[in-house]
Write a protein that holds these residues in place. Structure first.
Motif, PDB file in Angstrom:
ATOM      1  N   ILE A 195     -74.478  -0.028 -21.738  1.00  0.00           N
ATOM      2  CA  ILE A 195     -75.665  -0.744 -21.248  1.00  0.00           C
ATOM      3  C   ILE A 195     -75.514  -1.055 -19.759  1.00  0.00           C
ATOM      4  O   ILE A 195     -76.436  -0.828 -18.970  1.00  0.00           O
ATOM      5  CB  ILE A 195     -75.902  -2.027 -22.072  1.00  0.00           C
TER       6      ILE A 195
ATOM      7  N   ILE B 195     -77.430  -6.937 -19.311  1.00  0.00           N
ATOM      8  CA  ILE B 195     -78.395  -6.414 -18.335  1.00  0.00           C
ATOM      9  C   ILE B 195     -78.211  -7.124 -16.989  1.00  0.00           C
ATOM     10  O   ILE B 195     -78.298  -6.497 -15.931  1.00  0.00           O
ATOM     11  CB  ILE B 195     -79.841  -6.564 -18.863  1.00  0.00           C
TER      12      ILE B 195
ATOM     13  N   LEU C 212     -77.266  -8.759 -25.173  1.00  0.00           N
ATOM     14  CA  LEU C 212     -77.902  -7.662 -24.438  1.00  0.00           C
ATOM     15  C   LEU C 212     -78.476  -8.173 -23.116  1.00  0.00           C
ATOM     16  O   LEU C 212     -78.294  -7.551 -22.063  1.00  0.00           O
ATOM     17  CB  LEU C 212     -78.984  -7.013 -25.293  1.00  0.00           C
TER      18      LEU C 212
ATOM     19  N   PHE D 107     -83.826  -0.244 -26.798  1.00  0.00           N
ATOM     20  CA  PHE D 107     -83.513  -0.413 -25.379  1.00  0.00           C
ATOM     21  C   PHE D 107     -84.271   0.676 -24.638  1.00  0.00           C
ATOM     22  O   PHE D 107     -84.186   1.851 -24.998  1.00  0.00           O
ATOM     23  CB  PHE D 107     -82.002  -0.282 -25.172  1.00  0.00           C
TER      24      PHE D 107
ATOM     25  N   PHE E 238     -86.288  -4.407 -23.624  1.00  0.00           N
ATOM     26  CA  PHE E 238     -85.648  -4.317 -24.938  1.00  0.00           C
ATOM     27  C   PHE E 238     -86.537  -4.977 -25.973  1.00  0.00           C
ATOM     28  O   PHE E 238     -87.457  -5.732 -25.640  1.00  0.00           O
ATOM     29  CB  PHE E 238     -84.229  -4.892 -24.950  1.00  0.00           C
TER      30      PHE E 238
END
Length: 122
Positions: A106, A30, A26, A67, A58
């Motif tokens: 995302i 980002i 994650l 998130f 997050f």
């Protein structure tokens, strides 16, 4: 008991290895659309700033990863969350821990948030 972590790395290390992998994935997602993000801990969660403004946060939980792209980020992608059966609220979406992270989504959300910050500063 209050957590004393000061970096995102310290935060991630608190979790089991399988969850650590998801949190690292994650984090990388980002950073994918925007390389010059500032990492920090905000509200006891990993957080990212863009142009000095909060971008996204997050957090890891037992059954999901939270998130937090803010209200604008949620509202603009509500249809995607419904299509994928994600739980969401005004400012957060939950990615189930036992499912693959929606990296494409995302990245789209982070890009959207960055553009919103740029437009407000213009």
């Amino acid at each position: 008991m209050e957590n004393t972590f000061k970096t995102i790395d310290e935060y991630i290390l608190m979790f089991p290895m399988d969850v650590q992998g998801k949190l690292l994935e994650l984090r990388k997602a980002i950073h994918t659309p925007i390389s010059d993000l500032e990492e920090y801990i905000g509200y006891q969660m990993p957080a990212f700033k863009y142009w000095g403004k909060p971008l996204v946060y997050f957090a890891g939980y037992k059954k999901h990863i939270g998130f937090y792209p803010g209200a604008e980020g949620i509202k603009s992608f509500e249809k995607d969350f419904k299509e994928r059966n994600y739980k969401f609220s005004k400012g957060a979406v939950q990615f189930p821990i036992n499912e693959k992270l929606p990296i494409d989504l995302i990245i789209r959300i982070v890009t959207f948030r960055a553009l919103a910050i740029e437009q407000k500063k213009s």
